[in-house]
Design an enzyme around this catalytic site. Structure first.
Site, mmCIF file in Angstrom:
data_model
loop_
_atom_site.group_PDB
_atom_site.id
_atom_site.type_symbol
_atom_site.label_atom_id
_atom_site.label_comp_id
_atom_site.label_asym_id
_atom_site.label_seq_id
_atom_site.Cartn_x
_atom_site.Cartn_y
_atom_site.Cartn_z
ATOM 1 N N ALA A 61 0.655 -1.261 0.218
ATOM 2 C CA ALA A 61 -0.109 -0.262 -0.562
ATOM 3 C C ALA A 61 0.674 1.129 -0.853
ATOM 4 O O ALA A 61 1.759 1.172 0.290
ATOM 5 C CB ALA A 61 -1.021 -0.373 1.419
ATOM 6 N N GLY A 100 0.345 -5.477 0.050
ATOM 7 C CA GLY A 100 -0.786 -5.044 -0.068
ATOM 8 C C GLY A 100 -0.612 -5.402 -1.375
ATOM 9 O O GLY A 100 -1.324 -6.107 -2.265
ATOM 10 N N GLU A 103 -0.607 -9.590 -1.192
ATOM 11 C CA GLU A 103 -2.297 -9.533 -1.229
ATOM 12 C C GLU A 103 -2.855 -9.307 -2.454
ATOM 13 O O GLU A 103 -4.329 -10.265 -2.815
ATOM 14 C CB GLU A 103 -3.072 -8.176 0.004
ATOM 15 N N GLU A 123 4.827 -5.972 6.688
ATOM 16 C CA GLU A 123 3.883 -4.757 6.986
ATOM 17 C C GLU A 123 3.768 -4.922 9.275
ATOM 18 O O GLU A 123 3.740 -4.060 9.672
ATOM 19 C CB GLU A 123 1.912 -5.111 7.528
ATOM 20 N N MET A 299 38.262 -3.661 13.174
ATOM 21 C CA MET A 299 37.862 -2.814 12.441
ATOM 22 C C MET A 299 38.148 -2.518 11.017
ATOM 23 O O MET A 299 37.371 -3.334 9.621
ATOM 24 C CB MET A 299 37.484 -1.782 12.430
ATOM 25 N N VAL A 375 43.306 2.166 11.905
ATOM 26 C CA VAL A 375 44.536 1.746 13.038
ATOM 27 C C VAL A 375 44.151 2.325 14.125
ATOM 28 O O VAL A 375 42.943 2.800 14.565
ATOM 29 C CB VAL A 375 45.665 2.851 12.620
ATOM 30 N N GLU A 377 43.295 4.331 18.090
ATOM 31 C CA GLU A 377 43.167 5.644 17.797
ATOM 32 C C GLU A 377 44.189 6.736 18.504
ATOM 33 O O GLU A 377 43.795 6.386 20.038
ATOM 34 C CB GLU A 377 41.453 5.019 19.133
ATOM 35 N N LYS A 382 47.367 8.196 13.545
ATOM 36 C CA LYS A 382 47.192 8.132 12.004
ATOM 37 C C LYS A 382 47.640 9.426 11.512
ATOM 38 O O LYS A 382 47.586 9.267 10.667
ATOM 39 C CB LYS A 382 45.372 8.742 12.421
ATOM 40 N N SER A 404 36.570 6.903 16.080
ATOM 41 C CA SER A 404 35.857 6.932 16.892
ATOM 42 C C SER A 404 35.059 8.782 16.880
ATOM 43 O O SER A 404 34.323 8.299 17.411
ATOM 44 C CB SER A 404 35.721 6.126 17.781
ATOM 45 N N ASN A 475 28.629 8.485 18.805
ATOM 46 C CA ASN A 475 29.589 8.326 20.154
ATOM 47 C C ASN A 475 29.141 9.237 21.487
ATOM 48 O O ASN A 475 29.197 8.914 22.334
ATOM 49 C CB ASN A 475 30.703 8.202 19.789
#
Ligand code: T1G
Ligand code: NAD
Length: 650
Positions: A61, A100, A103, A123, A299, A375, A377, A382, A404, A475
Site C-alpha cells: 500500500a 498489499g 495481498e 507490515e 574494524m 589503525v 585510536e 593516524k 571513533s 558516540n
C-alpha cells in the site's frame, strides 16, 4: 496518463500498473485497477494477466497515504472484487511483491514469479499487520504455520520457496510476461479455482500452533505487531473467511492508529531521507574501483570484508607481516562465516578471496581509489599513516579515517590536499552493522563527499552525515548517557538494575553490558584523552577508571562491570558493586533506590538533550539523522522511533 493500462495479447488482457518507484498501491492505482476489472468483466477476455512496469511488482500500500484521509476504493474492497472476477487473473510477479502487493497477488486466481522475485508480508515492520486479507487468504492457500511465518516475521521469501509452498503456481523460466500469458491461457481452459476467501482453513491444533508462534515471536522484544499478526492468522483459522476479514481489518485499523506504528513508519522514511545533502546534488563521485584498508584489526578486517562482500577488490596494509597475516586471517574468518551461513556460495567465496591482498608496504595502495584507515585510536599514529598515504596514493584517491572520536579536520590538515580527506565511521561488526557515519571535515571537496555516499550505497550502508566533534553523533550521545548512567550508579542504582531498565525499554542490551562487550579500554582511553579539557565543574565518576586500572576490560579479560564465566554470560560482579558503594560513600552521597522507569527517563532525557545540542551545533542536520543513528548504532527500539521522535509523542 493512467497508472493502469490494459493491452490485449491475443485473447489475453494484460493489465499493467506503472507507478514508480515501487508501484505502491496508491489511490490512482486502486482506481485504475477497479476500472480495469470492470472493463475486463464487460469484455470477457479469455483471462487477465496483471503485471507491473519498472523494477518491481506492487511493493505495498502507499504508506504515504496512511496519515491522509481515506480514499476510495479501499484495497480490501478492490481485492474482494478482483477475487470475484469471472475470468482468471494471473499475477505476474517480479521484484518484491510486498504487503498489499502480496495481498493483490492472493486475490488473483493464479500467481507466477520471475526466478528472482520475492514475496512477503512485511507490515509488522511498520507496526501493522496485513490489512487487506493477507492473514486470511494466505493460510487458505499455504500451510497456516508458513502463512504465519510470513506475517509474523515480515521476511519475504524467494520465488522458489513460494512455489514450493504453493503460493506461486509456477516460476517463469524465460520471459515472465510470456510465461504468464501461457499460464493464463491454460487457466482459461479450466474451471476457475474456488476463491480463497470461500475455502475452509486447515485445522492446526492449539498446542502445535502456540509452540510455533512462541518461536516466531521470540525476537519481538517490546514490539506488539508480530504478536498481533500471529493472532490475526489464528482468527483466520477459527472463523470463516468473511468474518476473519472483518476481524483483520479491525485489528489493522487499531494498529494503524497506534504509537508503535507511527514510530515505525517515521523511522522507515527517516532511513530513506538521511545521507541527502545539497552539496552533492548533481556532483559525480570519483571512481571506486579499488579499495585500500590500513589496519587489519577488528574494524579494518570488518571493513575489508564489507567491501569484498560488495564485490570490491581490497588491499589491506598492516604494520608487519605477522600483523598482515593476522588481519588476513580475520577477513578469511568473516568470509568463512558468510559461507558457512549460506550467505555466499563456494564459488563466490573463492572469487572474493581472490580479490583480497595484504601488504606491509604502502606502495601497494598506489592504485587504490579510496583508502580507509583503521589503525589505533591515537592521533599521532593516524597522522603517520596519513603522511604515508599522502606520499603513496594517487592524487585523486580519497583518504578516509574510521576514527571513533578524533578530529577529522586535524587529520585532513595533516595531508597536502585536505579536500580529499573524509571520515567513514563504521560500527562493529563493520560487515554487519548498516550504519555509516560520514564525518564531514570543513575542507572536504563535494565530489569526495559524493564518493563517500557512493561507497555507502555500494556497501548497502545507511549513511548519516555528521559534522566534526568529539564522537560525532552516535558516540557523543552514547558518551553522554554513559556518563548519566555512571551518575545513577553513585546516586543509588547498580549496573544490573540500569541494564535491566534499558532492556525493559527495548534496548538490546544495557550500557554496562555494552561497554563490557566493546572493551572498557576504549572508553578509558577516551576519558584520559579528554581529561585535560574536561570542564572543572563537571561531575566525574571514577568507578570505570578504577575497574580499568585493575586491568579489567570486560568480556575480553573475563571481567569488567560483570563477571564472565565459561558460558560467556554476564553475572553480577560483587567487587564492582562494592566499589560503587565505596565511591558513593567517599563522596558523601546518600544513595536512593530507582524504579526502572526513573532510570530510563533520566537516560532518555540525556539522549534528547545531547541530541538537541548536536542539532544546535549543526553536527546533525535533522532529528531524523539522530534517530536513524541511535536506532542503527545502539539498537534504540525502532518501535519507539528514536530519542528525538519520543520528544514529539508527549
Ligand atoms: N509506499 C510509499 N513509498 C514507498 C513504499 C511504500 N509502500 N515503499 C518504498 N517507498 C519509497 C521509498 O520511500 C523511497 O522513496 C522509494 O520508494 C524507494 O524505496 C494493506 C497496509 C520495496 C524493498 O512495507 O521495503 O501494504 O526516498 O529506497 O532499497 O496490508 O522500499 O525515493 O522518495 O526503500 O530498492 C507494505 C516497504 C506497506 C514495503 C525497495 N510494504 N518498502 O527497497 O528502495 S503496508 C512495505 C520496502 C501495506 C497492506 C499494508 C522497500 C523496497 P524516495 P527504497 P529499495
Ligand atoms: P585494533 O587494535 O583491533 O586494530 C588496529 C590495527 O591497526 C592493528 O591490527 C594494528 O596492527 C594496526 N596498525 C597500527 N598502526 C599501524 C600502522 N602504522 N600501519 C598499519 N597498521 C597499523 O583496533 P580497532 O578496534 O580495529 O579500531 C581501529 C580504529 O577504528 C580506531 O580508530 C577505533 O577507534 C575505530 N573504531 C573502533 C570500533 C570498535 O568497536 N572497535 C568501532 C568504530 C571505530
Amino acid at each position: 496518463m493512467s497508472v493502469v493500462t490494459t493491452q490485449m495479447h491475443g485473447n489475453i488482457a494484460v493489465v499493467t500498473i506503472d507507478n514508480p518507484p515501487v508501484n505502491a498501491a496508491s489511490q490512482a492505482v486502486r482506481q485504475g485497477l477497479m476500472e480495469a476489472l470492470h472493463a475486463t468483466e464487460a469484455s470477457q477476455p479469455a483471462a487477465v494477466v496483471l503485471t507491473c512496469a519498472g523494477r518491481t511488482f506492487v511493493a505495498g500500500a502507499d504508506i504515504r497515504e496512511f496519515d491522509k484521509p481515506f480514499l476510495e476504493p479501499g484495497l480490501p474492497e478492490l481485492l474482494n472484487a478482483i477475487e470475484g472476477a469471472t475470468r482468471p487473473w494471473v499475477a505476474a510477479i517480479h521484484g518484491t511483491a510486498l504487503g498489499g502487493g502480496c495481498e493483490l497477488a492472493l486475490a488473483c486466481s493464479h500467481r507466477i514469479g520471475a526466478a528472482t522475485a520475492k514475496i512477503g508480508l512485511p507490515e509488522v515492520n511498520l507496526g501493522l499487520i496485513p490489512g487487506a486479507g493477507g492473514t486470511v487468504r494466505m493460510p487458505r492457500l499455504i500451510a497456516p504455520i508458513e502463512a504465519a511465518r510470513l506475517a509474523v516475521t515480515g521476511k519475504p521469501i524467494s520465488a522458489s520457496e513460494a512455489h514450493k509452498l504453493g503460493l506461486f503456481d509456477a516460476v517463469a523460466e524465460g520471459e515472465l510476461l510470456d510465461a504468464a500469458i501461457q499460464l493464463a491461457k491454460d487457466a482459461a481452459a479450466k474451471p476457475l479455482p474456488a476463491p480463497l476467501l470461500t475455502r475452509d482453513a486447515p485445522e492446526v491444533d492449539r498446542a502445535t500452533w502456540d509452540a510455533a508462534m512462541a518461536k516466531l515471536t521470540a525476537k519481538a522484544r517490546g514490539q506488539t505487531s508480530p504478536h498481533e499478526a500471529a493472532a490475526a492468522v489464528r482468527d483466520a483459522l477459527d472463523h470463516d473467511g468473511v468474518t476473519a476479514l472483518g476481524l483483520e481489518r479491525e485489528r489493522f485499523m487499531r494498529l494503524k492508529a497506534s504509537p508503535q506504528s507511527a514510530a515505525l513508519r517515521y523511522i522507515f522514511f527517516a532511513e530513506r531521507m538521511v545521507g541527502k545533502t545539497p552539496h552533492t546534488k548533481g556532483v559525480a563521485p570519483r571512481p571506486l574501483a579499488e579499495i585500500g584498508v590500513v589496519g587489519g584489526g577488528t574494524m579494518g578486517a570488518g571493513i575489508a570484508a564489507a567491501a569484498l562482500l560488495a564485490g570490491l577488490p581490497v588491499t589491506m596494509v598492516e604494520r608487519d607481516t605477522d600483523a598482515a597475516n593476522a588481519g588476513a586471517a580475520r577477513v578469511e574468518g568473516i568470509l568463512g562465516g558468510s559461507l558457512k551461513r549460506g550467505l555466499i556460495s563456494e564459488t563466490k567465496h573463492a572469487a572474493l578471496l581472490a580479490k583480497f591482498t595484504t601488504a606491509t608496504d604502502y606502495a601497494a595502495l598506489a592504485k587504490a581509489d579510496l583508502v580507509i584507515e583503521a589503525v589505533f585510536e591515537d592521533m599521532d599514529v593516524k597522522k603517520q599513516v596519513f603522511a604515508a598515504l599522502d606520499a603513496a596514493c594517487k592524487p585523486e584517491a580519497v583518504l578516509a579515517s574510521n576514527t571513533s572520536y578524533l578530529d577529522v579536520n586535524e587529520i585532513a590538515a595533516s595531508v597536502r590536499e585536505p579536500a580529499r580527506v573524509v571520515g567513514l565511521h563504521f560500527f562493529s561488526p563493520a560487515h554487519i552493522m548498516k550504519l555509516l557515519e560520514i564525518v564531514v571535515p570543513e575542507t572536504v571537496a563535494d565530489d569526495v563527499l559524493a564518493t563517500a555516499l557512493a561507497l555507502a550505497k555500494t556497501l548497502r550502508k545507511l549513511p548519516v552525515l555528521a559534522g566534526v566533534c568529539d564522537g560525532f553523533i552516535a558516540n557523543r550521545i552514547m558518551t553522554s548517557y554513559r556518563r548519566e548512567a555512571d551518575y545513577l550508579l553513585e546516586d543509588g542504582a547498580l549496573p544490573y538494575e540500569i541494564d535491566a531498565a534499558m532492556r525493559a525499554y527495548g534496548m538490546p542490551m544495557g550500557i554496562f553490558e555494552m561497554q563490557d562487550l566493546a572493551g572498557l579500554d576504549i572508553g578509558w582511553a577516551a576519558r584520559k584523552r579528554r581529561a585535560a579539557t574536561r570542564p572543572a565543574h563537571q561531575r566525574y565518576v571514577e568507578i570505570a577508571d578504577r575497574i580499568c586500572e585493575q586491568g579489567h576490560f570486560g568480556r575480553k579479560t573475563g571481567q569488567g562491570w560483570y563477571l564472565y564465566g565459561e558460558d560467556g554470560k554476564p553475572t553480577r560482579n560483587p567487587e564492582v558493586e562494592a566499589l560503587v558503594l565505596e565511591e558513593a560513600d567517599r563522596k558523601g552521597i546518600r544513595r536512593q533506590s530507582f524504579e526502572a522507569s526513573d532510570i530510563m527517563a533520566r537516560i532518555l532525557a540525556c539522549m534528547q538533550s545531547e541530541g538537541q545540542a548536536i542539532l544546535d551545533e549543526g553536527i546533525a542536520a535533522s532529528p531524523q539523522d539522530i534517530d536513524v543513528t541511535m536506532v542503527n548504532a545502539f539498537g534504540f527500539p525502532r518501535w519507539k522511533g528514536g530519542p528525538m521522535f519520543q520528544r514529539t509523542t508527549g
